[in-house]
Design an enzyme around this catalytic site. Structure first.
Site, mmCIF file in Angstrom:
data_model
loop_
_atom_site.group_PDB
_atom_site.id
_atom_site.type_symbol
_atom_site.label_atom_id
_atom_site.label_comp_id
_atom_site.label_asym_id
_atom_site.label_seq_id
_atom_site.Cartn_x
_atom_site.Cartn_y
_atom_site.Cartn_z
ATOM 1 N N GLU A 1 80.285 2.088 85.274
ATOM 2 C CA GLU A 1 81.543 1.229 85.343
ATOM 3 C C GLU A 1 82.842 2.053 85.006
ATOM 4 O O GLU A 1 83.904 1.502 85.502
ATOM 5 C CB GLU A 1 81.184 -0.267 84.696
ATOM 6 C CG GLU A 1 80.395 -1.129 85.248
ATOM 7 C CD GLU A 1 78.993 -0.977 84.855
ATOM 8 O OE1 GLU A 1 78.829 0.108 84.467
ATOM 9 O OE2 GLU A 1 78.117 -1.683 85.055
ATOM 10 N N PHE B 1 72.606 -13.949 77.338
ATOM 11 C CA PHE B 1 72.245 -12.516 77.954
ATOM 12 C C PHE B 1 73.634 -11.998 78.576
ATOM 13 O O PHE B 1 74.171 -12.472 79.340
ATOM 14 C CB PHE B 1 71.173 -12.627 78.946
ATOM 15 C CG PHE B 1 70.761 -11.208 79.497
ATOM 16 C CD1 PHE B 1 70.274 -10.337 78.519
ATOM 17 C CD2 PHE B 1 70.692 -11.100 80.724
ATOM 18 C CE1 PHE B 1 69.829 -9.072 79.359
ATOM 19 C CE2 PHE B 1 70.633 -10.012 81.228
ATOM 20 C CZ PHE B 1 70.005 -8.965 80.648
ATOM 21 N N GLN B 2 73.854 -10.856 78.162
ATOM 22 C CA GLN B 2 74.864 -10.029 78.933
ATOM 23 C C GLN B 2 76.371 -10.765 78.531
ATOM 24 O O GLN B 2 77.020 -10.790 79.304
ATOM 25 C CB GLN B 2 74.614 -9.583 80.223
ATOM 26 C CG GLN B 2 73.669 -8.733 80.476
ATOM 27 C CD GLN B 2 73.438 -8.105 81.895
ATOM 28 O OE1 GLN B 2 73.723 -8.861 82.940
ATOM 29 N NE2 GLN B 2 72.868 -6.608 81.917
ATOM 30 N N LYS C 1 80.246 -17.152 85.727
ATOM 31 C CA LYS C 1 79.265 -17.177 86.862
ATOM 32 C C LYS C 1 79.329 -18.537 87.689
ATOM 33 O O LYS C 1 79.373 -18.577 88.947
ATOM 34 C CB LYS C 1 77.877 -16.693 86.532
ATOM 35 C CG LYS C 1 77.055 -16.786 87.976
ATOM 36 C CD LYS C 1 75.478 -16.258 87.624
ATOM 37 C CE LYS C 1 74.718 -15.889 88.782
ATOM 38 N NZ LYS C 1 73.481 -15.495 88.658
ATOM 39 N N MET D 1 90.056 22.961 73.844
ATOM 40 C CA MET D 1 91.298 22.609 73.123
ATOM 41 C C MET D 1 90.736 22.550 71.772
ATOM 42 O O MET D 1 91.713 22.927 70.744
ATOM 43 C CB MET D 1 91.990 21.328 73.566
ATOM 44 C CG MET D 1 93.353 21.280 73.023
ATOM 45 S SD MET D 1 94.646 22.585 73.253
ATOM 46 C CE MET D 1 95.178 21.879 74.970
#
Lengths: 163, 570
Positions: free
Chosen positions: B50, B112-113, B162, B478
């Site tokens: 993502e 959940f999630q 949802k 760097m």
């Protein structure tokens, strides 16, 4: 320098956390913050007491204005204004304290709003320094509990913060 | 018309003329993905992580000026997207991120999630929303696009539970948005603009310092016209590169920590500084107290009032869209006498040419080891200076900025503010989707590329002919450079051990891999990669470069601009 900033914001979930988060994320001081809905229920009015150099205050005002939920803002310290704070103090009211606390409350134009055998709860309003003075004036050992609202402010005369 | 929440989301994206949605499915967004399956108005790009979805959407926005769109699921999908959101926020990139959320009755139940996406992203978005009522879904998405693109742009998150995507409501897409609490400024104050122009015309050592706001505000053309008409020397910041043609005589290079001597000295010694869409960032002006030692009058044009007088006190603030303010300045110039300041600015230009004659970007060529600067110079030649160039973060980023001379805006895509390693490849994807026929080069390092290397799979799926220019010095360069300068050569964890065989890795993803180890092969390899044979292929070029090369010039952290160190000083 101490500043008192009033703002109107959308009365939406999470709006308060945007302001609080801004202050912590950018390291600005926050002395007190009060918030409640206004007569227009879609708006909340918040009073923030903060401090910092002129540059910091300028940034605070700009950053607050930048928040999408903030509708209007006024730095009350820029002009004439009044501020008040409410304090509830629960004090011991046994023996000599019973008379003493009543007298001190009267002197500071407080009101006793709850009484029981061992304590009084005193309601006091005024500037922050007046509330401080009351706490200084009474015996520390007599204080059982205090709760303060933080300052609320409003401009004098025609200084009006309204949408 | 009665539609489900998921259908409404799709319709809103179509109404906004969205071309690409970069995303990754998951439980909370299954209803939305089901509707994506049934439509063909926009293309969904399945990334492999993502973070890449938000980066690619961000790059699409940088390259096109339109709002980028990403779609992720709740919980880990949402948290993975956060780095990309913060990256876009720091660089003011317009982006709308739709995130799935657990059903409204489950919010706060540690479902959940579940993650508090609105809470997590609050400090790194322009604004965010949690849509709890389907009747507000369409208007919220409309607001999100409006807020993202207007004023100082930025990412906006819309978190959608949802159950809201399953509920049904009447759909009507609002044509306009009115937010009483959000009114970005368009026009600058006319009096201030007049004052600014007068100051510029009377200046003896004027200087233009133009930042990302010029690119984002599509004001490059106006800025170029104004700068040329007033015969002004100009610098573009890392975010502003391409805002003025880099090959033009009046351009003095990039300012700041790794800017040119001439840009930094001119910043320090000018008498009137015109800052346009820039924010006096710490990497640009170094120590603000040192910067303040030289007296100068500062004019600052910016759409965001909070950018003005934040780090440096400004004398003539102009709050407004850069484009409209510059147009007004040009209009005033048209009305007045034609300025001819060649004579008054002669001494200043001489001074600048003196600094320029130091050739602060020259480097020692080698016959045996590839110099990274040389690769970028050759890339510029081979692509005729016209490629979309993305970079990751570190030495290679600075070399790309210094040696690829950008003549056009929106061609240089990098993470300037947040400095996010791993943006390079997904940025190249976003640019290539936006411009399928353009040359897109991702200049990267062996550290950065591994932070999102899984996207080689996405590139394969969508046949993206990106050219990856890996400047492989086997070090987090760097970090190594700072350890060499400031930590007595203690190279703590900056050596990149156990690297993969990048050629085989690229090939295993179905791409073309090339390994280039000799300076003499650099040009021919680049020509081959960008040639007709590889027109439709991703070519991964592993350039084995000098491990000890450092980026110069350098203004050490906390120092002033005139305390700049050149390669020849060491």
């Amino acid at each position: 320098m101490r500043h008192i900033v009033s703002l109107l914001m959308e009365n939406e979930a999470g709006a308060l956390s945007r302001v609080a988060g801004l202050f912590s994320a950018r390291g600005y001081n926050i002395e007190s913050l009060t918030v409640a809905p206004t007569e227009d229920e879609t708006l909340s009015r918040m009073t923030i007491v903060t401090s910092g150099s002129e540059e910091v205050i300028e940034q605070i005002v700009k950053q607050l204005n930048k928040l999408v939920d903030v509708v209007k803002l006024l730095d009350l310290s820029d002009g004439r204004h009044i501020e008040r704070e409410l304090m509830l103090v629960k004090v011991r009211a046994t023996g000599a304290y019973r008379e003493e606390m009543k007298r001190m409350s009267d002197i500071f134009r407080g009101r006793i709003i709850d009484v029981d055998g061992g304590s009084y709860t005193i309601e006091l309003t005024g500037s922050g320094s007046k509330l401080d003075a009351f706490l200084e004036a009474i015996d520390k050992n007599a204080i059982l509990e205090t709760v303060r609202t933080g300052a609320s402010g409003i401009g004098r005369g025609d200084r009006i913060l309204k949408v | 018309m009665q539609l489900t929440g998921a259908e409404i989301v799709i319709r809103c994206l179509q109404e906004e003329n969205v071309e690409f949605v970069f995303g990754y499915p998951g439980g909370a967004v299954l209803n939305i993905y089901d509707e994506i399956f049934k439509q063909d108005k926009f293309k969904h790009v399945l990334v492999r992580h993502e973070q890449a979805a938000t980066h690619a959407a961000d790059a699409y926005a940088r390259a096109t000026g339109k709002v980028g769109v990403a779609l992720v699921t709740s919980g880990p999908g949402a948290t993975n997207a956060v780095t990309g959101i913060a990256t876009a926020y720091m660089d003011s990139i317009p982006m709308v991120v739709l995130s799935g959320q657990v059903p409204t009755p489950s919010i706060g139940m540690d479902a959940f999630q579940e993650v508090d996406m609105v809470g997590i992203t609050r400090p790194c978005v322009k604004h965010n929303f949690l849509v709890k009522d389907i009747n507000e879904l369409a208007s919220t998405i409309k607001k999100a696009f409006y807020i993202a693109a207007s004023g100082r742009p930025g990412p906006v998150v819309v978190d959608i539970p949802k159950d809201v995507t399953a509920h049904v409501a009447e759909f009507a897409y609002p044509q306009e948005v009115h937010l009483r609490s959000y009114n970005p400024v368009f026009k600058g104050h006319s009096g201030q603009i007049k004052k600014a122009l007068k100051l510029l015309l009377e200046a003896r050592r004027p200087f233009v310092y133009a930042g990302g706001g010029v690119v984002l505000g599509d004001a490059a053309e106006l800025l170029t016209t104004l700068t040329r008409r007033l015969n002004l020397p100009i610098t573009n910041t890392l975010m502003g590169l391409g805002g003025y043609p880099a090959t033009d005589r009046q351009f003095v290079g990039m300012p700041g920590m790794h800017g040119t001597l001439e840009a930094n000295m001119a910043m320090q010694e000018c008498d009137v500084l015109l800052a346009v869409g820039a924010r006096f960032d710490d990497r640009v002006i170094g120590n603000p107290a040192h910067f303040g030692q030289n007296p100068r009058t500062i004019i600052h044009i910016d759409v965001d009032p909070s950018s003005i007088s934040k780090r440096v006190k400004v004398d003539v603030p102009i709050v407004g869209e850069v484009k409209s303010v510059l147009a007004e300045m040009l209009h005033l110039l048209d009305e007045g006498e034609k300025p001819n300041n060649a004579e008054p600015l002669k001494a200043w230009w001489q001074k600048i040419e003196e600094w320029r004659s130091k050739s602060c970007l020259k480097y020692a060529m080698s016959d045996t080891v590839i110099k990274p600067q040389y690769v970028v110079e050759k890339l510029w030649e081979v692509t005729k200076g016209d490629a979309f160039v993305t970079s990751d973060v570190g030495q290679h980023q600075m070399w790309a900025a210094q040696y690829y001379k950008f003549d056009k805006p929106r061609r240089w895509l990098n993470s300037g503010g947040l400095g996010t390693m791993g943006v390079g490849l997904p940025y190249a994807m976003g640019a290539q989707f936006a411009f399928p026929d353009a040359q897109v080069a991702c200049i990267t390092g062996e550290g950065s590329i591994q932070m999102n290397i899984q996207e080689l799979s996405t590139c394969k799926q969508f046949h993206l002919p990106i050219k990856v220019i890996l400047l492989n010095n086997r070090y987090l360069g760097m970090v190594r450079q700072w350890q060499e300068f400031f930590y007595e050569n203690r190279y703590s964890e900056s050596y990149m051990d156990s690297l993969p065989d990048f050629v085989k890795l690229a090939e295993s993803y179905g791409h073309v891999g090339m390994s280039i180890t000799k300076p003499g092969d650099v040009e021919s390899a680049l020509k081959e990669a960008f040639g007709a044979k590889n027109k439709n292929r991703l070519v991964f070029m592993d350039f084995i470069t000098d491990p000890k090369e450092n980026v110069f010039p350098m203004v050490p952290n906390g120092k002033g601009l005139s305390e700049i160190i050149l390669a020849e000083d060491l």
